[in-house]
Scaffold this motif. Structure first.
Motif, short mmCIF file in Angstrom:
data_model
loop_
_atom_site.label_atom_id
_atom_site.label_comp_id
_atom_site.label_asym_id
_atom_site.label_seq_id
_atom_site.Cartn_x
_atom_site.Cartn_y
_atom_site.Cartn_z
N LEU A 147 -44.39 86.44 12.06
CA LEU A 147 -44.46 86.60 13.05
C LEU A 147 -45.42 87.01 13.93
O LEU A 147 -45.64 87.69 13.17
N ALA A 148 -45.86 86.70 14.60
CA ALA A 148 -47.20 87.67 15.70
C ALA A 148 -46.84 88.40 16.53
O ALA A 148 -46.23 87.97 17.29
N VAL A 149 -46.81 89.56 16.63
CA VAL A 149 -46.07 90.40 17.45
C VAL A 149 -47.61 90.95 18.37
O VAL A 149 -48.44 91.96 17.80
N VAL A 150 -47.27 90.48 19.65
CA VAL A 150 -48.63 90.74 20.18
C VAL A 150 -48.47 92.09 21.12
O VAL A 150 -47.16 91.95 22.20
N ILE A 151 -48.99 93.04 21.40
CA ILE A 151 -48.81 93.75 22.35
C ILE A 151 -49.71 93.71 23.71
O ILE A 151 -51.05 93.89 23.13
N THR A 152 -49.49 94.09 25.08
CA THR A 152 -50.99 94.12 25.41
C THR A 152 -50.55 95.89 26.31
O THR A 152 -50.24 96.51 26.13
N ASP A 153 -51.93 95.65 26.97
CA ASP A 153 -52.14 97.02 28.28
C ASP A 153 -50.96 97.19 28.39
O ASP A 153 -50.77 98.75 29.10
N THR A 154 -50.53 96.85 29.10
CA THR A 154 -49.48 96.68 30.63
C THR A 154 -47.75 96.93 29.61
O THR A 154 -47.06 97.04 30.16
N GLY A 155 -47.73 97.13 28.70
CA GLY A 155 -46.58 97.18 27.87
C GLY A 155 -45.79 96.40 27.34
O GLY A 155 -44.84 96.76 26.76
N GLY A 156 -46.40 94.81 27.59
CA GLY A 156 -45.58 93.55 27.42
C GLY A 156 -45.72 93.24 26.31
O GLY A 156 -46.42 93.62 25.17
N VAL A 157 -44.51 93.33 25.40
CA VAL A 157 -44.67 93.14 23.66
C VAL A 157 -44.41 91.18 24.31
O VAL A 157 -43.30 90.81 24.59
N ALA A 158 -45.23 90.39 22.91
CA ALA A 158 -44.84 89.20 22.99
C ALA A 158 -45.09 89.03 21.40
O ALA A 158 -44.84 89.13 20.94
N GLN A 159 -43.92 87.77 21.44
CA GLN A 159 -43.43 87.18 19.47
C GLN A 159 -43.89 85.93 19.30
O GLN A 159 -44.09 85.05 20.49
N HIS A 160 -44.80 85.42 18.32
CA HIS A 160 -44.74 83.60 18.08
C HIS A 160 -44.75 83.84 17.27
O HIS A 160 -45.36 84.60 16.35
N THR A 161 -44.10 82.18 16.71
CA THR A 161 -44.40 82.21 15.65
C THR A 161 -45.03 81.19 14.65
O THR A 161 -45.80 80.38 15.25
N LEU A 162 -45.99 81.31 13.63
CA LEU A 162 -46.91 81.05 12.67
C LEU A 162 -46.63 80.16 11.53
O LEU A 162 -45.95 81.19 10.94
N THR A 163 -47.02 78.87 11.24
CA THR A 163 -47.17 78.06 10.43
C THR A 163 -48.04 78.32 9.45
O THR A 163 -49.06 77.87 10.00
N MET A 164 -47.47 78.55 8.05
CA MET A 164 -49.17 78.88 7.71
C MET A 164 -49.22 77.57 6.02
O MET A 164 -47.83 77.30 5.45
N PRO A 165 -50.44 76.76 5.83
CA PRO A 165 -50.09 76.52 4.87
C PRO A 165 -49.96 77.29 3.39
O PRO A 165 -48.92 76.17 2.25
N GLU A 166 -50.48 78.59 2.98
CA GLU A 166 -50.25 78.93 2.03
C GLU A 166 -49.46 80.38 2.15
O GLU A 166 -49.52 80.64 3.33
N PRO A 167 -48.78 80.76 1.83
CA PRO A 167 -48.41 82.15 1.45
C PRO A 167 -49.92 83.19 1.64
O PRO A 167 -50.75 82.77 0.92
N CYS A 168 -49.72 84.41 2.78
CA CYS A 168 -50.67 85.99 2.04
C CYS A 168 -49.87 86.60 1.85
O CYS A 168 -48.67 86.89 2.12
N THR A 169 -50.50 87.68 1.22
CA THR A 169 -49.82 89.03 1.25
C THR A 169 -50.18 89.96 2.01
O THR A 169 -50.45 89.45 2.73
N GLN A 170 -49.23 90.73 2.04
CA GLN A 170 -49.08 91.51 2.89
C GLN A 170 -50.23 92.97 2.94
O GLN A 170 -50.90 92.79 3.91
N SER A 171 -51.46 92.77 1.77
CA SER A 171 -52.47 93.69 1.83
C SER A 171 -53.31 92.84 2.39
O SER A 171 -54.22 92.87 3.65
N ASP A 172 -53.42 90.97 2.33
CA ASP A 172 -54.07 90.55 4.18
C ASP A 172 -53.93 89.94 4.84
O ASP A 172 -54.67 90.42 5.31
N LEU A 173 -52.88 90.86 5.26
CA LEU A 173 -52.43 90.68 6.48
C LEU A 173 -52.57 91.96 7.03
O LEU A 173 -52.97 92.54 8.45
#
Length: 368
Positions: A147-173
């Motif tokens: 889940l990509a959580v994007v916060i903008t300068d105007t206080g807006g919050v948008a979310q978008h689901t990303l599909t990945m072919p392989e898992p990422c570690t929390q450290s990588d993220l």
């Protein structure tokens, strides 16, 4: 070009008609205005203004009323805008200062603008496409979805689901987000997406490159979304009291066409710091043929007015000084063509400046 004295006569006719909504005669102008000429001369000037398309005589032996062309000439030559009273300015600050969120502020802003003008008030929320990136966070949902959580300068919050072919570690993220936030904060979403793609090609390893591509696609999608800006409207019930605004049904239909309305007001409000006006047919909307639209942008604009909001500097003058900035949203008012243009333009601009200051304050509070 209208003769200078005739310009004064035209201005007097419009001011009196706005106040009375009754056709204006030459004797009334001679009595109420110090034009320095006789009633007969004023009558000749009014006849010339009618020939030139600035006035029209609705009935034989009656006074004259302004045409759309006359209103346009009048608005373009408003030398000063009518300042709000101290009570009105305090009321705006007090009413909007009690808001609990940006959405609450925008709804309150529409309500108080409608109260001040007696017209329909429309305020848009900041558009994602015109906002800049403040912070991005990636939250794992599963091995293959983020889940990509994007916060903008105007206080807006948008979310978008990303599909990945392989898992990422929390450290990588965490490392990836730190890199993106360091390099892309302050960029518009579309520009940030381009920067991320460049980073992916130049510096990132293969797994992070795929992650960067997915995030860039998400930001581009957010920037392209026309539905990311909501409209807050107030004062529509007051239209019923505008006896001369024409057929209300087409007007209400026009107000329902939010995408068209947003495009019109955004275009008028692009010159931030200034106020745009479209009169009747200039709106290119049959439902607004008997109405005028006043709009001003708000957002990341330099604050050049004093606290009274009475300066008359135009947007083009600010741009010449390097003070122009694209607005992220707009404040607008819709009313009859015989509206009080000076007062409406001031009220719209005052609310727009308050919202600009509010967004700037929120940004400062967050350390940017």
């Amino acid at each position: 070009m209208v003769h200078s004295r005739r310009m004064l006569v035209l201005r007097a006719v419009i001011e009196d008609y706005i106040r009375s909504q009754e056709p204006v005669g030459s004797s009334a102008l001679a009595h109420h205005h110090d034009l320095g000429v006789s009633s007969a001369t004023i009558r000749n000037d009014m006849a010339a203004l009618e020939d030139e398309g600035y006035l029209v005589q609705p009935h034989t032996s009656a006074g004259r009323i302004p045409t759309e062309h006359g209103y346009r000439y009048f608005v373009d030559r408003l030398s000063t805008l009518v300042p709000l009273t101290q009570a009105q300015r305090r009321g705006i600050t007090r009413f909007l200062g009690g808001s609990v969120s940006l959405q609450d502020t925008l709804q309150r802003g529409a309500r108080i603008l409608a109260d001040i003008t007696g017209q329909v008030a429309v305020i848009s929320s900041p558009s994602l496409s015109k906002s800049t990136l403040r912070h991005v966070e990636l939250v794992p949902l599963s091995d293959s979805r983020l889940l990509a959580v994007v916060i903008t300068d105007t206080g807006g919050v948008a979310q978008h689901t990303l599909t990945m072919p392989e898992p990422c570690t929390q450290s990588d993220l965490d490392d990836f987000c730190s890199l993106i936030n360091a390099d892309c904060t302050g960029l518009r979403l579309f520009t940030a997406a381009q920067r991320i793609r460049t980073l992916a090609l130049d510096t990132l390893s293969s797994p992070r490159r795929r992650l960067a591509g997915a995030l860039a696609d998400a930001l581009t999608s957010m920037a392209d979304d026309e539905q990311t800006s909501d409209l807050y409207m107030a004062g529509t019930s007051q239209l019923a009291h505008q006896r001369t605004i024409g057929d209300l049904a087409p007007l209400f239909d026009a107000l329902e066409e939010q995408v068209v309305l947003m495009r019109l007001m955004s275009t008028l409000g692009e010159d931030q710091g200034g106020v745009g006006v479209a009169i009747g047919s200039e709106t290119h909307n049959p439902g607004l043929i008997h109405a005028s639209v006043v709009s001003s942008g708000y957002g990341r604009s330099p604050e050049t007015a004093d606290e009274t909001g009475t300066d008359t500097e135009t947007g083009s003058e600010r741009q010449a000084k390097g003070e122009h900035a694209d607005p992220v949203a707009f404040v607008g008012s819709i009313g009859p063509t015989h509206m009080d243009y000076g007062a409406t333009m001031t009220a719209v601009r005052t609310v727009a400046r308050y919202l600009t200051g509010l967004l700037a304050q929120d940004e400062d509070d967050d350390g940017h």
